[in-house]
Design an enzyme around this catalytic site. Structure first.
Site, PDB file in Angstrom:
ATOM      1  N   ASP A  15       3.110  10.884   5.454  1.00  0.00           N
ATOM      2  CA  ASP A  15       1.710  10.430   5.413  1.00  0.00           C
ATOM      3  C   ASP A  15       1.038  10.909   6.691  1.00  0.00           C
ATOM      4  O   ASP A  15       1.699  11.383   7.622  1.00  0.00           O
ATOM      5  CB  ASP A  15       1.658   8.894   5.333  1.00  0.00           C
ATOM      6  N   SER A  16      -0.274  10.694   6.767  1.00  0.00           N
ATOM      7  CA  SER A  16      -1.002  11.036   7.986  1.00  0.00           C
ATOM      8  C   SER A  16      -0.687  10.048   9.115  1.00  0.00           C
ATOM      9  O   SER A  16      -1.015  10.320  10.263  1.00  0.00           O
ATOM     10  CB  SER A  16      -2.499  11.030   7.700  1.00  0.00           C
ATOM     11  N   CYS A  78       0.676   9.906   0.663  1.00  0.00           N
ATOM     12  CA  CYS A  78      -0.687   9.975   1.176  1.00  0.00           C
ATOM     13  C   CYS A  78      -1.556  10.445   0.015  1.00  0.00           C
ATOM     14  O   CYS A  78      -1.274  11.498  -0.582  1.00  0.00           O
ATOM     15  CB  CYS A  78      -0.739  10.988   2.320  1.00  0.00           C
ATOM     16  N   GLU A 157      -4.897   0.929  11.192  1.00  0.00           N
ATOM     17  CA  GLU A 157      -4.126   1.555  12.278  1.00  0.00           C
ATOM     18  C   GLU A 157      -4.234   0.752  13.575  1.00  0.00           C
ATOM     19  O   GLU A 157      -3.310   0.707  14.365  1.00  0.00           O
ATOM     20  CB  GLU A 157      -4.617   2.997  12.534  1.00  0.00           C
ATOM     21  N   CYS A 190      -5.561   4.774  -1.225  1.00  0.00           N
ATOM     22  CA  CYS A 190      -5.193   5.267   0.107  1.00  0.00           C
ATOM     23  C   CYS A 190      -4.020   4.395   0.524  1.00  0.00           C
ATOM     24  O   CYS A 190      -4.066   3.167   0.345  1.00  0.00           O
ATOM     25  CB  CYS A 190      -6.365   5.100   1.071  1.00  0.00           C
ATOM     26  N   HIS A 192      -3.011   3.343   3.179  1.00  0.00           N
ATOM     27  CA  HIS A 192      -3.274   2.311   4.193  1.00  0.00           C
ATOM     28  C   HIS A 192      -3.801   1.011   3.565  1.00  0.00           C
ATOM     29  O   HIS A 192      -3.644  -0.056   4.131  1.00  0.00           O
ATOM     30  CB  HIS A 192      -4.329   2.795   5.201  1.00  0.00           C
TER      31      HIS A 192
END
Ligand code: DGL
Length: 276
Positions: A15-16, A78, A157, A190, A192
């Site tokens: 993932d990013s 992702c 994050e 997403c 996240h």
């Protein structure tokens, strides 16, 4: 390499940043025997505002890195990279690579009753309309309403999931989805966003079915490994091994991972991803 060695080879997950840990966590739960190598591209997050060319370049580099770990399959954990790079890298590579969009789309099409589905994700994912294309191929009658929610990624994050500003930002992005669009299903498009799931659920209300593609992605990985006769059959008392790599801020990543994974990770290594 013997067939048993091949079965024991890890699955690569990337993932990013930390978002893909929601997918890794589901793989650990559903496929407890599989060894994993996780890469979070923490130096280059967010992917959601980057161009297709760059996302393809990043994905290629990460796949090259994961191949040095002798992975037997790769999960692009992702949505942005699944939307923009999966088709390209699948054609270039000789190992199986799956993304999160097809599994998430399938779950949403199965869940919706009124055929109105919302998709929230990064700018890049929403602009690609990949969820819509895949769902319409499965069920032409569906109406898909996309909404980019770029601030959700830094909120996650930075550990703001429980902070009161998050409520305001959820309202800012999702008010029309809640009040005007008439959707009965919402895809957390997403990786996240499942970390904001309870806040989004609270806001959208019980009647809206939330889809977290991680669950179906782990199921697809299981089916794929079984079909290839590549599932790991660990001996009793052995434990699956998990390794974590990032492109920056290894300690911050480790702390975050320890707050969401079912066990504590000991080390996270930083690598120079541009070298791959
Ligand atoms: N977690 C990623 C996704 O699923 C992207 C977040 C980002 O890097 O913008 O799309």
């Amino acid at each position: 390499m013997s067939i048993n060695e091949k079965r024991r080879a890890p699955v690569g997950v990337f993932d990013s940043g930390v978002g893909g840990l929601t997918v890794a966590r589901e793989i650990m739960r559903q496929l407890p025997n599989e060894n994993l190598v996780y890469f979070g591209d923490t130096a280059r997050v967010p992917y959601g505002s980057k161009s297709k060319d760059n996302i393809i370049r990043y994905s290629r580099q990460i796949i090259h890195f994961l191949k040095t770990k002798e992975v037997k399959a790769i999960v692009i954990a992702c949505n942005t990279a699944s939307a923009l790079a999966l088709d390209v890298v699948q054609k270039e590579e000789d190992l199986p690579i799956i993304g999160v969009i097809r599994p998430g789309a399938r779950a949403a099409v199965m869940a919706t009753k009124n055929k109105k589905i919302g998709v929230i994700g990064t700018e890049a994912t929403v602009q690609s309309q990949m969820y819509s294309k895949v769902m319409k191929a499965m069920e032409p009658e569906v109406t898909v309403i996309g909404k980019a929610c770029p601030l959700f990624v830094p909120l996650v994050e930075e550990g703001f999931a429980k902070h009161h500003v998050t409520e305001e930002i959820i309202d800012f992005y999702l008010a029309s989805m809640k009040k005007e669009e008439g959707i009965d299903t919402l895809i957390l498009g997403c990786t996240h966003y499942p970390l904001l799931r309870s806040r989004i659920k609270e806001y959208m209300g019980e009647k809206i079915h939330l889809v977290n593609p991680a669950y179906e992605t782990a199921m697809d990985l299981k089916a794929l490994l079984e079909e290839m006769d590549m599932a790991n059959d660990l001996q009793e008392k052995e434990h699956a091994s998990y390794s974590f790599y990032v492109s920056d801020a290894a300690d911050k990543f480790k702390q975050f991972a320890n707050s969401i994974l079912p066990y504590d990770i000991e080390t996270t290594k930083q690598i120079q991803i541009e070298e791959y």
